[in-house]
Design a protein around this motif. Sequence first.
Motif, PDB file in Angstrom:
ATOM      1  N   THR A 177      10.810  45.736  29.811  1.00  0.00           N
ATOM      2  CA  THR A 177      11.582  45.315  30.977  1.00  0.00           C
ATOM      3  C   THR A 177      10.712  44.499  31.921  1.00  0.00           C
ATOM      4  OG1 THR A 177      11.004  47.225  32.306  1.00  0.00           O
ATOM      5  CG2 THR A 177      12.873  47.469  30.826  1.00  0.00           C
ATOM      6  N   GLN A 208      27.838  59.832  24.012  1.00  0.00           N
ATOM      7  CA  GLN A 208      27.835  60.677  25.196  1.00  0.00           C
ATOM      8  C   GLN A 208      29.092  60.510  26.047  1.00  0.00           C
ATOM      9  OE1 GLN A 208      24.035  60.223  27.025  1.00  0.00           O
ATOM     10  NE2 GLN A 208      24.373  61.775  28.567  1.00  0.00           N
ATOM     11  N   LEU A 238       8.109  56.570  32.842  1.00  0.00           N
ATOM     12  CA  LEU A 238       7.680  56.275  31.475  1.00  0.00           C
ATOM     13  C   LEU A 238       7.033  54.899  31.326  1.00  0.00           C
ATOM     14  CD1 LEU A 238      10.457  57.938  29.334  1.00  0.00           C
ATOM     15  CD2 LEU A 238       8.192  58.768  29.905  1.00  0.00           C
ATOM     16  N   PHE A 249      10.884  49.922  25.665  1.00  0.00           N
ATOM     17  CA  PHE A 249      11.748  48.929  26.309  1.00  0.00           C
ATOM     18  C   PHE A 249      10.869  47.974  27.093  1.00  0.00           C
ATOM     19  CE2 PHE A 249      14.392  52.620  25.677  1.00  0.00           C
ATOM     20  CZ  PHE A 249      15.531  52.066  25.130  1.00  0.00           C
ATOM     21  N   HIS A 261      21.690  69.113  26.986  1.00  0.00           N
ATOM     22  CA  HIS A 261      20.681  69.776  27.784  1.00  0.00           C
ATOM     23  C   HIS A 261      21.127  71.180  28.164  1.00  0.00           C
ATOM     24  CE1 HIS A 261      22.417  66.767  30.820  1.00  0.00           C
ATOM     25  NE2 HIS A 261      23.158  67.821  30.831  1.00  0.00           N
ATOM     26  N   PRO A 317      16.544  44.912  25.785  1.00  0.00           N
ATOM     27  CA  PRO A 317      15.105  44.936  26.032  1.00  0.00           C
ATOM     28  C   PRO A 317      14.306  45.787  25.050  1.00  0.00           C
ATOM     29  CG  PRO A 317      16.176  46.512  27.458  1.00  0.00           C
ATOM     30  CD  PRO A 317      17.250  45.889  26.617  1.00  0.00           C
ATOM     31  N   GLU A 356      25.355  64.708  23.259  1.00  0.00           N
ATOM     32  CA  GLU A 356      26.062  65.399  24.334  1.00  0.00           C
ATOM     33  C   GLU A 356      27.570  65.171  24.226  1.00  0.00           C
ATOM     34  OE1 GLU A 356      24.274  65.233  28.123  1.00  0.00           O
ATOM     35  OE2 GLU A 356      22.365  64.514  27.361  1.00  0.00           O
ATOM     36  N   ALA A 382       9.492  54.879  25.919  1.00  0.00           N
ATOM     37  CA  ALA A 382      10.528  55.901  25.914  1.00  0.00           C
ATOM     38  C   ALA A 382      10.287  56.958  24.843  1.00  0.00           C
ATOM     39  CB  ALA A 382      11.891  55.259  25.723  1.00  0.00           C
ATOM     40  N   GLU A 393      15.021  67.642  29.592  1.00  0.00           N
ATOM     41  CA  GLU A 393      15.558  67.181  30.870  1.00  0.00           C
ATOM     42  C   GLU A 393      16.175  65.794  30.711  1.00  0.00           C
ATOM     43  OE1 GLU A 393      12.708  68.374  34.451  1.00  0.00           O
ATOM     44  OE2 GLU A 393      11.661  68.150  32.553  1.00  0.00           O
ATOM     45  N   SER A 394      16.944  65.428  31.708  1.00  0.00           N
ATOM     46  CA  SER A 394      17.544  64.099  31.686  1.00  0.00           C
ATOM     47  C   SER A 394      16.439  63.038  31.699  1.00  0.00           C
ATOM     48  CB  SER A 394      18.437  63.939  32.912  1.00  0.00           C
ATOM     49  OG  SER A 394      19.066  62.709  32.855  1.00  0.00           O
ATOM     50  N   GLY A 395      16.578  62.047  30.845  1.00  0.00           N
ATOM     51  CA  GLY A 395      15.598  60.966  30.836  1.00  0.00           C
ATOM     52  C   GLY A 395      14.405  61.210  29.938  1.00  0.00           C
ATOM     53  N   CYS A 396      14.446  62.299  29.145  1.00  0.00           N
ATOM     54  CA  CYS A 396      13.279  62.586  28.320  1.00  0.00           C
ATOM     55  C   CYS A 396      13.332  61.829  26.997  1.00  0.00           C
ATOM     56  CB  CYS A 396      13.161  64.073  28.054  1.00  0.00           C
ATOM     57  SG  CYS A 396      14.480  64.707  27.038  1.00  0.00           S
ATOM     58  N   GLY A 397      14.447  61.150  26.733  1.00  0.00           N
ATOM     59  CA  GLY A 397      14.491  60.331  25.536  1.00  0.00           C
ATOM     60  C   GLY A 397      15.379  60.865  24.423  1.00  0.00           C
ATOM     61  N   LYS A 398      16.289  61.759  24.746  1.00  0.00           N
ATOM     62  CA  LYS A 398      17.169  62.294  23.703  1.00  0.00           C
ATOM     63  C   LYS A 398      18.087  61.210  23.159  1.00  0.00           C
ATOM     64  CE  LYS A 398      18.979  65.352  26.469  1.00  0.00           C
ATOM     65  NZ  LYS A 398      18.350  65.142  27.779  1.00  0.00           N
ATOM     66  N   SER A 399      18.742  60.510  24.078  1.00  0.00           N
ATOM     67  CA  SER A 399      19.655  59.456  23.622  1.00  0.00           C
ATOM     68  C   SER A 399      18.887  58.341  22.918  1.00  0.00           C
ATOM     69  CB  SER A 399      20.423  58.866  24.798  1.00  0.00           C
ATOM     70  OG  SER A 399      21.225  59.842  25.377  1.00  0.00           O
ATOM     71  N   VAL A 400      17.708  58.040  23.414  1.00  0.00           N
ATOM     72  CA  VAL A 400      16.924  56.987  22.764  1.00  0.00           C
ATOM     73  C   VAL A 400      16.564  57.416  21.345  1.00  0.00           C
ATOM     74  CG1 VAL A 400      14.776  55.696  22.839  1.00  0.00           C
ATOM     75  CG2 VAL A 400      16.040  56.079  24.931  1.00  0.00           C
TER      76      VAL A 400
HETATM   77  N1  LIG Z   1      18.145  49.933  27.988  1.00  0.00           N
HETATM   78  C1  LIG Z   1      17.079  50.524  28.539  1.00  0.00           C
HETATM   79  N2  LIG Z   1      16.201  49.799  29.262  1.00  0.00           N
HETATM   80  C2  LIG Z   1      15.117  50.367  29.817  1.00  0.00           C
HETATM   81  N3  LIG Z   1      14.838  51.667  29.747  1.00  0.00           N
HETATM   82  C3  LIG Z   1      15.671  52.461  29.065  1.00  0.00           C
HETATM   83  C4  LIG Z   1      16.842  51.923  28.426  1.00  0.00           C
HETATM   84  N4  LIG Z   1      17.502  52.939  27.823  1.00  0.00           N
HETATM   85  C5  LIG Z   1      16.776  54.046  28.082  1.00  0.00           C
HETATM   86  N5  LIG Z   1      15.674  53.774  28.809  1.00  0.00           N
HETATM   87  C6  LIG Z   1      14.662  54.706  29.281  1.00  0.00           C
HETATM   88  O1  LIG Z   1      14.369  55.616  28.261  1.00  0.00           O
HETATM   89  C7  LIG Z   1      14.166  56.918  28.787  1.00  0.00           C
HETATM   90  C8  LIG Z   1      14.965  57.930  28.029  1.00  0.00           C
HETATM   91  O2  LIG Z   1      16.345  57.736  28.269  1.00  0.00           O
HETATM   92  P1  LIG Z   1      17.486  58.562  27.511  1.00  0.00           P
HETATM   93  O3  LIG Z   1      18.755  57.874  27.766  1.00  0.00           O
HETATM   94  O4  LIG Z   1      17.075  58.768  26.118  1.00  0.00           O
HETATM   95  O5  LIG Z   1      17.477  59.943  28.270  1.00  0.00           O
HETATM   96  P2  LIG Z   1      18.288  61.242  27.866  1.00  0.00           P
HETATM   97  O6  LIG Z   1      17.282  62.238  27.443  1.00  0.00           O
HETATM   98  O7  LIG Z   1      19.347  60.918  26.908  1.00  0.00           O
HETATM   99  O8  LIG Z   1      18.883  61.680  29.258  1.00  0.00           O
HETATM  100  P3  LIG Z   1      20.346  62.231  29.590  1.00  0.00           P
HETATM  101  O9  LIG Z   1      20.265  63.688  29.413  1.00  0.00           O
HETATM  102  O10 LIG Z   1      20.508  61.866  31.019  1.00  0.00           O
HETATM  103  O11 LIG Z   1      21.305  61.558  28.706  1.00  0.00           O
HETATM  104  C9  LIG Z   1      14.525  56.854  30.237  1.00  0.00           C
HETATM  105  O12 LIG Z   1      13.347  56.906  30.998  1.00  0.00           O
HETATM  106  C10 LIG Z   1      15.185  55.520  30.424  1.00  0.00           C
HETATM  107  O13 LIG Z   1      14.790  54.963  31.642  1.00  0.00           O
END
Ligand SMILES: Nc1ncnc2c1ncn2[C@@H]1O[C@H](COP(=O)(O)OP(=O)(O)OP(=O)(O)O)[C@@H](O)[C@H]1O
Lengths: 522, 367, 314
Positions: free
Chosen positions: A28, A136, A471, A26, A405, A74, A372, A35, A54-61
Motif C-alpha cells: 500500500t 463473511q 502490520l 499488501f 472469533h 494491492p 465467519e 499480513a 482477534e480482528s485483523g490477525c489475518g484470518k480472512s487473508v
Molecule cells: N486489501 C487490503 N489492503 C491492505 N491491507 C489489507 C487488505 N486486506 C487485509 N489487509 C490487512 O491484513 C490484515 C488482516 O486482515 P483480515 O481481514 O485477514 O483480518 P481478520 O482476521 O479476518 O479480521 P476480522 O475478524 O475482523 O474479519 C489486517 O491488518 C488488514 O489491515
Amino acid sequence: MIVEEENLKKIENYPYLSVEGLVTQFFTSGGIVKALDGVSFNIKKGEVMGLVGESGCGKSVTATSVMDLIPDPPGRIVKGKIIIDGFNIIGDINKLAKIKVKSEKNVIIKRNRKLIKRHNFILSKIRGRTISMIFQEPSLSLNPVMSVGKQIMEPILLHNRIEISNSIIRRETITKEQIRTFYTEALKIKDAMERRKYVNQWTNMFGVAESQDSILELFNSQASSDQIERDLENFLFGEIEGTNLRVIEKVRDYYKTQEELFKLHTTLLMAEENADSELIEKISMEIRNLQRKSNKELFGFKITYKFLRKRIDIPYVKEARRRALELLKLVNIAGAERVIDSYPHELSGGMQQRVMIAMALSSKPKILIADEPTTALDVTTQAQILELIKELKIVTGTSILFITHDLGVVAEMCDKIGIMYAGNLVEEAPVNDIFYNPKHPYTIGLLKSIPRSDVKRGDILESIPGSVPNLITPPSGCRFHPRCSFKMDICETNKPKLVELDDNKNQKVACFLFSREVESSE
Amino acid sequence: MELRYFVLRRVLLLIPTLAGLLILVFALFMSLPHSLLELSLFPGIPHNAALEEAQGAQILGLPYTLNGVYHPGLPLPLQFGKYVVRLFQGNWGYMTVPIYSGSVIGAITTFFPNTAQLVIIASILAIVISIPLGTFIGARPNTISDHVGRIFTFIGYAIPAFVLGTFLLAIFSKGGIIPIFPSANAFSASAIPNPPPSWMLSSGDLFITSPTHIVLVDSLLHGDLGLAWNTLMHTILPVLTLTYGLLAGIMRFIRAGMVDSARQEYVKTARSEGVPERIVIREHIRRNALIPTITVMGLIIASLLGGVVVVEEVFSYPGMGLLTVQAAVQTQVYGVLGTTLVFGLILVLANLIVDVIYALIDPRIRY
Amino acid sequence: MESPNLEKTMIQRKKHPKLQDYRFTLKLLGKNRLAAAGGVIVLVYFAIAVLDYVDPQYLQPYLNYILSGGSQAFYVPLGPGLSNGWAYIFGETEYNMPIFPYILAALKVDLTYTVFIVGSGALIGVVLGTISGYYGGYLDEVVMRITDIFFSVPTLVLALAIIFALQASSLLDIVYALIIIWWPTYARISRGQALSLKSMKYVEASTASGSSGLRNVFVHLMPNVLSPVMVQLSLDLGSVVGVFATLVFIGFMHLPNPYIPELGNIIVIGESEFTAVGAWWAVLFPGIFLFIFVIAVNLLGDGLRDVLDPKLRR
Ligand SMILES: Nc1ncnc2c1ncn2[C@@H]1O[C@H](COP(=O)(O)OP(=O)(O)OP(=O)(O)O)[C@@H](O)[C@H]1O
Ligand code: SF4
Ligand SMILES: [Mg+2]
C-alpha cells in the motif's frame, strides 16, 4: 492385509489441503502490510479446522490466500505453497510476478500477464469444484443485479457439463433392459430410506431426477409387479424429449477437451516446478496437439455455440435449475421455488447466507472454507446455519476450514483449532487440548478473556494488555512479545517456529517457552 | 413490483415534470419586455392578422391577444392556462429566420428529423464504441492501454464541441487541407432529383421526406443511393464531433464503475466459484458498472443536446439547434420558446427511457 | 458500546477539521501525479489572470490596439514565430492583432467570470440545498421541484433562452444567466449530503445539547457538505469556461465592441481568418489554451474526488 490397512490409513490421513509457509503482503501507499508471515497447516479428509484470533490477525487473508483470491493490487502471495489434493494451486509465484522492493513505499511489481492468464484458467477449474468458500458478509457477497437462481446455476453449469450431458444422453437412449435391471435392483432393497437413496442416484444418472417421487409412488402402488414394470417403462419412455443428441455429444466433447487441457496444464505446471525439461517438452507438445485437434474437430461447433449458446444450453439450464432448487431445499430455505427467482436484496441476511452456502456446495467441493459465516446473523439463524454446516460435513465428508472469533462456536464445530496472532499461527491443536491445556501465552490470554460459566459473576474478565500491532511495522522476533508477560531476550530477536510438543504430537506451539527452534528466514 | 407497474408509475410522473417545463417556458415568456413581444410580430406576414385582432381588442378595451398567444391584462394563472391550451391546439406562434419563415410548429416538423438523424447516429456510434472500450480499459486499470484510453477520454470531454468542430471543418471541408467533406447543409440541393420524387415534399428549398422524415433512412428506403451517400457525407463531421464528446462522457463513467465494482465482494464470490475471468468481467463487473453510468446518463444526454446546438451552428446544419440559435439572434420570441420547449420534451422523454433501462438492469430500484 | 466520550471527540473533530487534515489532503493530492499536474496548471492560469489585475500595463498597448479594432488596413496575418517579439509568438489574427496578448487578456476575463459564476452558483445552491435538506418538508419539496424544472431543459439551450429573455447586451448578462442555471446542481448535491448527515450521530447529539436549528446547519452541516461541493466546483470551473466560451462563440449578443477579449470570441474571429486565408494558428492557439485549462481542471477535480472520498482515504 497389513499393507492394505497401512494404505488405507495413509488415505485417511492424506491432507486434502496443505498450506506451507504462506506469506501474503499488501503493498500500500502507507507501506507493506505483512499480513501473513509464514502460515502452515494441514486439513485431512472430513476434518474441520477452526481458525481463531482477534480482528485483523489475518484470518480472512488466510482464507482468501488459500483460494488465491487476494486482490491484486494491492496484495500478493509472496511465498509459500497451497497444495490441494496434491497440486500446488498458486504455482510458481516468482514467475507470475517479480516483486522488487526498493523501499517500504516504493515497490515495483512486474506481472507476467501471459502466465497469469494461464494461472487463472487453471484456478477457474479448481475453484468452485475442488474448493469453495462462504464469505463473511452475505449481503455484499451476492451479485445484486443477478437473480439468486442464476448465481447458483452459474457454477453448476461451469463444472458439471459432462455429467449433465451424460445423464441427458442416458435418458434419451434408455433401453428396456436398463429399466428392468433398475426395477429388479430396486425391488431387492427393502429398507425405504435405502431404496429412496438408490432411486435418487439412478434418476440422477438418467437425468430424470425430477420425477423420482412419481417413480417411488409407482413402486409403492398396489399393482402387480408386471404392471408396475410396464408403467415404469411407459413413464420413462415418456420422459424422452427428443433432444438432439449430436449437439449434446458435441457439448460434452467440448467440455471434455477443456478438461483434458486443464489436466495437461496442471501437469505442465508441476513439470515446470520440477524443472523437468523433457516432460515440459512432451506436455507442451500434447497441449498443442490437443488444441489443434479440437480446433479442427470442434471448429464448426464452437462457432455455432457462440451464436446459439442460449438455445443449445436449454436442456443444461433446465437441469441446472433443478439442481439449484434441490440445493436450496438442502440448505432449508423456506419457499425455495420463490426464492430461486428473487434477487439478493429481497432476501433476509440468513437466507442470503443459505444461498451462499448452496452456491459453495453446488459442485460438492472437497474443501469448504467458511469465513465467519454467521457473524452477520442473529443468534437463532446463527445456530441453524451452524447446524446445517455440521450436517453437511457428515453427509458429504467435506473438509472444512472454519473461521470465527467465537471460541464457543469453534468448540462446537471443530476437530482442531489454529490460533492466529498478527499473521502467524501461534498454536494448533485438537479442540480439547486448546481448551484444557493451552500452551501459548496468547492462547491462554484469549481463553481468559471469554466469559465462562465457571467464572463468578462480578469478576472482571481479563483481557490481554496492549493491542494488535500494526502490520506495516510488526514487532521483531515473536510478534507477540510486546504484550507477552513471559517475554525473554530471544523473543525480541528471533522468531519461534511452530513445532510439535514433545509429549503431544498433535499439539503444535510457536513459542520459545516450549522449544528453542527458530524459524529460518531466508 | 413488476416492471410494468414501475413503467406506469414513471410515466405518470411525467405529468408534473411536463407541467414544470411548461411553467419554465411560460416564465421565460412573461419575463420578456412587452415591446419585444410586439416587435417580434412585425417580420413575417401571418402576424398581421394577429396584430389586427390585438389592436381591435385594444380599441374595444378587451383583454387582447398578440399572435394568438400573449394575453396581457388577464390574471397570470389564466394566461398560463390559455398559453397551454394554445400550445395543445398547435398554435406555437410564428418565426422568421434565415433558414425558415412560417409557423413554429412547421419549423419543428421540418428541422427536427435532421437533428434526430444526428443524435441517433451519434448515440449509436458512441454506445457501440464506448461500452467495449470502457470495459476493456476498466478491466485493466493503470496499464498502458488504460492510460492511453484515459487520455483519449480526457481529451474528448475537455475539448469544447465548437473548438473540435471548427477544426474538423477547417481541415476536412472545402478549402481545408483534406477537402473531402461538404461544409454546410444536411444534403446538397444538387443531389435532389429534378423534379423531386413523390416521397419528397418540397416547399421552397426545404424538403420533407416520408415516411420517417429522416432523409438518410427515407432515401435508403426508396433506393436513392446518391442522395443517401450525399446525406451521409454531410452528416459525418457533425456526427464525429458529437460522438467524441458523448463517447468520452460514457467511457469515463464505465471505466470508473468497472474499477469500483471490481473491488466488490460479489466479484470475489464469482471468482471463488470458478467463473472464468472473461465472464467475471462481462457478467459480474460490467453489469454493475453500468448502473452508475446510467444514473448520469440524463446529464450526458443533456450535454449531448447542448452539443447539437453548437455543432449545427458550426456546420450550418439545418436542425433544431441552428433554428434555436437563429431564432435567438433574430429575436424571434416564439421561435426561441418553441425550440426550448422541444429540447425540454426530448430530454424529459430521454430521461424516461433511461429510467426504464435502469430498472431493467438494476432490480433494486423497481421498488 | 460507544462511550459518550468517544462521541464527543467525534463531534469536535468534525466541527473543526484540523489544519493537518487539509495538509493531509494536499499531501495525498500531491501523490496523485496527474491531479498535481492539473493543480499546477490551474494555478498558472490563475496567476496569469491575477497578474493582469496587478499590473495591467504590460498588456495595455496591445489591448488598446485590439479594442480599437486593430489596424484598419488589411494585411495577411503573421504566422507564429519568435522573430517579432513575444507578443507575436502565436502569430496574428484578424486586423493584424497579436494573438498571445489577446489570449492573456481573455484569460483574465474568462477566469474572473467563471469564478464568479461558479462561486455564486455554489453559494446560492449550498445555502438553499443545505437548509432544505435539513428542514425537509414543504420547503424541501418546493426547492427540489424547482431544481427539477431546471434539469428538464438541456443546459446550453436553457442558457440561450435565459440570455435571450434577459436581452443580453454584455458579457455580464451571460454571467447572470449562467448563475441562474448553475445553482440547482449544488442545491441537489448539498441537499443529499445534508440529508445523510442529518441522521448521523453528531448532529443528533448537538441538537440534544440544545443548539438551535440554523446554528446546526451552519456550524455542523456546512463544513461537511463542502467536500463533495469542492469536487463539483473544481469540475465546474472547466464546464463553465467551456459553456461561457461556447455562448460567446454562438454570438447572438449585441455587444458594443466585437473585439472583446474572450476565448470563445477570439476563436470566432480566428475562424473567419482561418477560412479566409488559412490562418490555422488563429484558431489553434486560443483553442489549445481553452482545452488545456479544461483538462487541468478535470484532472484536479478527479484527483480531489479520490482524495476526499472517505472510502479511499485510509
Ligand atoms: N486489501 C487490503 N489492503 C491492505 N491491507 C489489507 C487488505 N486486506 C487485509 N489487509 C490487512 O491484513 C490484515 C488482516 O486482515 P483480515 O481481514 O485477514 O483480518 P481478520 O482476521 O479476518 O479480521 P476480522 O475478524 O475482523 O474479519 C489486517 O491488518 C488488514 O489491515
Ligand atoms: S516466544 Fe516469547 S514473546 Fe512470544 S509468546 Fe513465547 S514467550 Fe511470549
Ligand atoms: Mg475477516
